[in-house]
Write a protein that holds these residues in place. Sequence first.
Motif, PDB file in Angstrom:
ATOM      1  N   ALA A  34      31.100  38.868  41.342  1.00 15.54           N
ATOM      2  CA  ALA A  34      31.757  40.233  40.836  1.00 15.54           C
ATOM      3  C   ALA A  34      32.905  39.926  42.237  1.00 15.54           C
ATOM      4  O   ALA A  34      34.163  40.183  42.393  1.00 15.54           O
ATOM      5  CB  ALA A  34      31.217  41.452  40.958  1.00 15.54           C
ATOM      6  N   MET A  35      32.309  40.582  43.607  1.00 12.10           N
ATOM      7  CA  MET A  35      33.459  40.745  44.841  1.00 12.10           C
ATOM      8  C   MET A  35      33.423  39.160  44.524  1.00 12.10           C
ATOM      9  O   MET A  35      34.961  39.430  45.048  1.00 12.10           O
ATOM     10  CB  MET A  35      31.537  40.855  45.930  1.00 12.10           C
ATOM     11  CG  MET A  35      31.115  41.962  45.796  1.00 12.10           C
ATOM     12  SD  MET A  35      30.321  42.762  47.351  1.00 12.10           S
ATOM     13  CE  MET A  35      29.014  41.605  47.151  1.00 12.10           C
ATOM     14  N   ASP A  36      33.353  37.901  44.939  1.00 12.74           N
ATOM     15  CA  ASP A  36      34.135  37.011  44.649  1.00 12.74           C
ATOM     16  C   ASP A  36      35.487  36.945  43.738  1.00 12.74           C
ATOM     17  O   ASP A  36      36.167  36.364  44.601  1.00 12.74           O
ATOM     18  CB  ASP A  36      32.395  35.360  44.109  1.00 12.74           C
ATOM     19  CG  ASP A  36      33.601  34.204  44.776  1.00 12.74           C
ATOM     20  OD1 ASP A  36      34.184  33.995  45.778  1.00 12.74           O
ATOM     21  OD2 ASP A  36      33.775  33.826  43.933  1.00 12.74           O
ATOM     22  N   GLU A  37      34.990  37.513  43.217  1.00 12.64           N
ATOM     23  CA  GLU A  37      35.823  37.224  41.957  1.00 12.64           C
ATOM     24  C   GLU A  37      37.209  38.717  41.893  1.00 12.64           C
ATOM     25  O   GLU A  37      38.428  38.045  42.280  1.00 12.64           O
ATOM     26  CB  GLU A  37      35.397  37.815  40.316  1.00 12.64           C
ATOM     27  CG  GLU A  37      36.804  37.162  39.316  1.00 12.64           C
ATOM     28  CD  GLU A  37      37.497  36.049  39.412  1.00 12.64           C
ATOM     29  OE1 GLU A  37      38.703  36.420  38.566  1.00 12.64           O
ATOM     30  OE2 GLU A  37      36.877  34.914  39.578  1.00 12.64           O
ATOM     31  N   VAL A  38      36.429  39.574  42.501  1.00  7.90           N
ATOM     32  CA  VAL A  38      37.604  40.970  43.205  1.00  7.90           C
ATOM     33  C   VAL A  38      38.572  39.749  44.340  1.00  7.90           C
ATOM     34  O   VAL A  38      39.722  40.330  44.315  1.00  7.90           O
ATOM     35  CB  VAL A  38      36.789  41.230  43.912  1.00  7.90           C
ATOM     36  CG1 VAL A  38      37.746  43.206  44.372  1.00  7.90           C
ATOM     37  CG2 VAL A  38      36.100  42.320  42.379  1.00  7.90           C
ATOM     38  N   VAL A  39      38.311  39.469  45.717  1.00  6.33           N
ATOM     39  CA  VAL A  39      38.615  38.443  46.195  1.00  6.33           C
ATOM     40  C   VAL A  39      39.856  37.735  45.751  1.00  6.33           C
ATOM     41  O   VAL A  39      41.025  37.606  46.107  1.00  6.33           O
ATOM     42  CB  VAL A  39      37.622  38.112  47.497  1.00  6.33           C
ATOM     43  CG1 VAL A  39      38.187  37.440  48.520  1.00  6.33           C
ATOM     44  CG2 VAL A  39      37.035  38.953  48.308  1.00  6.33           C
TER      45      VAL A  39
ATOM     46  N   ARG B 218      48.211  40.005  47.523  1.00  3.91           N
ATOM     47  CA  ARG B 218      47.453  40.889  48.378  1.00  3.91           C
ATOM     48  C   ARG B 218      48.470  42.508  48.017  1.00  3.91           C
ATOM     49  O   ARG B 218      48.929  42.162  48.710  1.00  3.91           O
ATOM     50  CB  ARG B 218      47.112  40.155  49.507  1.00  3.91           C
ATOM     51  CG  ARG B 218      46.701  39.472  49.689  1.00  3.91           C
ATOM     52  CD  ARG B 218      46.053  38.444  50.491  1.00  3.91           C
ATOM     53  NE  ARG B 218      47.510  38.290  52.137  1.00  3.91           N
ATOM     54  CZ  ARG B 218      48.749  38.061  51.650  1.00  3.91           C
ATOM     55  NH1 ARG B 218      48.402  36.872  52.099  1.00  3.91           N
ATOM     56  NH2 ARG B 218      48.845  37.994  52.936  1.00  3.91           N
ATOM     57  N   LYS B 219      48.526  42.526  46.715  1.00  2.00           N
ATOM     58  CA  LYS B 219      49.769  43.814  46.547  1.00  2.00           C
ATOM     59  C   LYS B 219      49.185  44.644  46.739  1.00  2.00           C
ATOM     60  O   LYS B 219      49.444  46.414  46.457  1.00  2.00           O
ATOM     61  CB  LYS B 219      50.265  43.732  45.081  1.00  2.00           C
ATOM     62  CG  LYS B 219      51.000  42.122  44.627  1.00  2.00           C
ATOM     63  CD  LYS B 219      52.031  42.155  43.493  1.00  2.00           C
ATOM     64  CE  LYS B 219      52.908  40.899  43.413  1.00  2.00           C
ATOM     65  NZ  LYS B 219      52.837  40.790  42.128  1.00  2.00           N
ATOM     66  N   TYR B 220      47.711  44.558  46.684  1.00  2.00           N
ATOM     67  CA  TYR B 220      46.156  45.701  46.804  1.00  2.00           C
ATOM     68  C   TYR B 220      45.833  45.986  48.080  1.00  2.00           C
ATOM     69  O   TYR B 220      45.159  45.092  48.640  1.00  2.00           O
ATOM     70  CB  TYR B 220      46.204  46.531  45.712  1.00  2.00           C
ATOM     71  CG  TYR B 220      45.335  45.691  44.714  1.00  2.00           C
ATOM     72  CD1 TYR B 220      44.068  45.279  44.847  1.00  2.00           C
ATOM     73  CD2 TYR B 220      46.004  44.588  43.518  1.00  2.00           C
ATOM     74  CE1 TYR B 220      42.871  44.524  44.153  1.00  2.00           C
ATOM     75  CE2 TYR B 220      45.053  43.413  43.999  1.00  2.00           C
ATOM     76  CZ  TYR B 220      44.140  43.556  43.915  1.00  2.00           C
ATOM     77  OH  TYR B 220      43.307  42.545  43.540  1.00  2.00           O
ATOM     78  N   SER B 221      44.840  47.045  48.651  1.00  2.00           N
ATOM     79  CA  SER B 221      44.271  46.882  49.399  1.00  2.00           C
ATOM     80  C   SER B 221      42.367  46.566  48.526  1.00  2.00           C
ATOM     81  O   SER B 221      41.622  46.646  47.924  1.00  2.00           O
ATOM     82  CB  SER B 221      43.647  48.223  50.058  1.00  2.00           C
ATOM     83  OG  SER B 221      42.943  48.071  50.702  1.00  2.00           O
ATOM     84  N   LEU B 222      42.298  45.202  49.257  1.00  2.00           N
ATOM     85  CA  LEU B 222      41.267  44.608  49.308  1.00  2.00           C
ATOM     86  C   LEU B 222      39.659  45.367  49.194  1.00  2.00           C
ATOM     87  O   LEU B 222      39.132  45.869  48.407  1.00  2.00           O
ATOM     88  CB  LEU B 222      40.800  43.585  49.498  1.00  2.00           C
ATOM     89  CG  LEU B 222      39.746  42.794  49.078  1.00  2.00           C
ATOM     90  CD1 LEU B 222      39.966  42.161  47.948  1.00  2.00           C
ATOM     91  CD2 LEU B 222      39.299  41.760  50.118  1.00  2.00           C
ATOM     92  N   ALA B 223      39.909  46.205  50.332  1.00  5.36           N
ATOM     93  CA  ALA B 223      39.307  47.030  50.845  1.00  5.36           C
ATOM     94  C   ALA B 223      38.714  48.499  49.805  1.00  5.36           C
ATOM     95  O   ALA B 223      37.699  49.119  49.809  1.00  5.36           O
ATOM     96  CB  ALA B 223      38.993  47.680  52.207  1.00  5.36           C
ATOM     97  N   GLY B 224      39.960  48.843  49.230  1.00  2.17           N
ATOM     98  CA  GLY B 224      40.116  49.809  47.587  1.00  2.17           C
ATOM     99  C   GLY B 224      39.591  49.711  47.416  1.00  2.17           C
ATOM    100  O   GLY B 224      39.355  50.531  46.128  1.00  2.17           O
TER     101      GLY B 224
ATOM    102  N   ASN C 164      34.141  51.097  46.204  1.00  2.28           N
ATOM    103  CA  ASN C 164      33.861  51.875  45.204  1.00  2.28           C
ATOM    104  C   ASN C 164      33.569  51.981  44.294  1.00  2.28           C
ATOM    105  O   ASN C 164      32.890  52.081  43.225  1.00  2.28           O
ATOM    106  CB  ASN C 164      33.887  53.445  45.852  1.00  2.28           C
ATOM    107  CG  ASN C 164      34.096  54.292  46.677  1.00  2.28           C
ATOM    108  OD1 ASN C 164      33.580  53.689  47.569  1.00  2.28           O
ATOM    109  ND2 ASN C 164      35.505  55.014  47.124  1.00  2.28           N
ATOM    110  N   GLY C 165      34.753  51.218  43.465  1.00  2.06           N
ATOM    111  CA  GLY C 165      34.976  50.682  42.215  1.00  2.06           C
ATOM    112  C   GLY C 165      33.518  49.723  41.819  1.00  2.06           C
ATOM    113  O   GLY C 165      32.729  49.889  40.763  1.00  2.06           O
ATOM    114  N   THR C 166      33.638  48.330  42.548  1.00  2.00           N
ATOM    115  CA  THR C 166      32.553  47.879  42.706  1.00  2.00           C
ATOM    116  C   THR C 166      31.731  48.156  42.992  1.00  2.00           C
ATOM    117  O   THR C 166      30.658  47.648  41.668  1.00  2.00           O
ATOM    118  CB  THR C 166      32.991  46.623  43.562  1.00  2.00           C
ATOM    119  OG1 THR C 166      34.045  45.832  42.826  1.00  2.00           O
ATOM    120  CG2 THR C 166      31.890  45.216  43.756  1.00  2.00           C
ATOM    121  N   ILE C 167      31.281  48.887  43.293  1.00  4.07           N
ATOM    122  CA  ILE C 167      29.999  49.269  43.607  1.00  4.07           C
ATOM    123  C   ILE C 167      29.013  49.736  42.420  1.00  4.07           C
ATOM    124  O   ILE C 167      27.965  50.336  41.810  1.00  4.07           O
ATOM    125  CB  ILE C 167      29.559  49.882  44.922  1.00  4.07           C
ATOM    126  CG1 ILE C 167      29.674  48.604  46.039  1.00  4.07           C
ATOM    127  CG2 ILE C 167      27.988  50.380  45.043  1.00  4.07           C
ATOM    128  CD1 ILE C 167      28.537  47.123  45.821  1.00  4.07           C
TER     129      ILE C 167
END
Length: 194
Positions: free
Chosen positions: A160-165, A173-179, A182-185
Motif C-alpha cells: 500500500a505504501m509502495d502504491e501511494v508513492v 506530485r500534485k499533493y503532499s506525499l507526507a500528508g 494518517n490515511g494510510t495507517i
Amino acid sequence: MTSKKTEKYQMILEGALKVFAEHGFHKSQVSKIAKAAGVADGTIYLYFKRKEDLLICLFREKLGELVQKFEDSVRDIDDVKEALHKVCEIHYTELENNVDLAHVTQIELRQSSMELRREIGMAFKPYIVLIENLLVKGVQQGVFKPDLDVKLVRLLLFGAMDEVVTSWLISGRKYSLAGQVNGTIDFFLKGIAR
C-alpha cells in the motif's frame, strides 16, 4: 575502503541515482553517470563490474540507510501503532524529499529484469522484516487481532505504501506525499486492531 575511495563510491552512487531517475536505467550510459559523479568513465569500472551492479548497490545503500532510520526511530517506541505510523511517515517523507530516489525505487525497479528485481528485492527484506516484527509485537501485546496473518499484512502494508508513492509520482506530485501518512495507517489499523 579508504575515505577517498568511499567518497568516490558515494559520488558514483549519487550520480547514478540522478541519471537513472532522469533517463531511466536502460537508457542511462556509464559516461553520463561518470559525468554526473565528476569522475572518469573508467573509474566506475573500478567499483562496479556492470551497470546492473551499480543499480543493485544503489538500492542496497539507499534502502539500508532508510531501514536504519526506521530502526533508530522506532527503537524506543513501545506503542506499536505509533511505531507503524513513524515507519510510514519516514517512508513518505524521505521519498518526497528525494524525488530521484522515489522515481528509481518506484519506476525503474518495475522495468528491470526478473533476475535484477530478485537481487534488489533482497535489499527490501530488512524493511519487510521490520514491519513484520512490529506486527508480531502488536499481536503479543494484544493490540492487534490474535489471528492476524502477519506475513500477509506486512506485504499489504508495504504494498500500500509502495502504491501511494507510485501514484504520487504518476500524478506529477500534485499533493503532499507526507500528508498521506494518517490515511494510510488509519486504514490498516482499522482492519488489524482488536
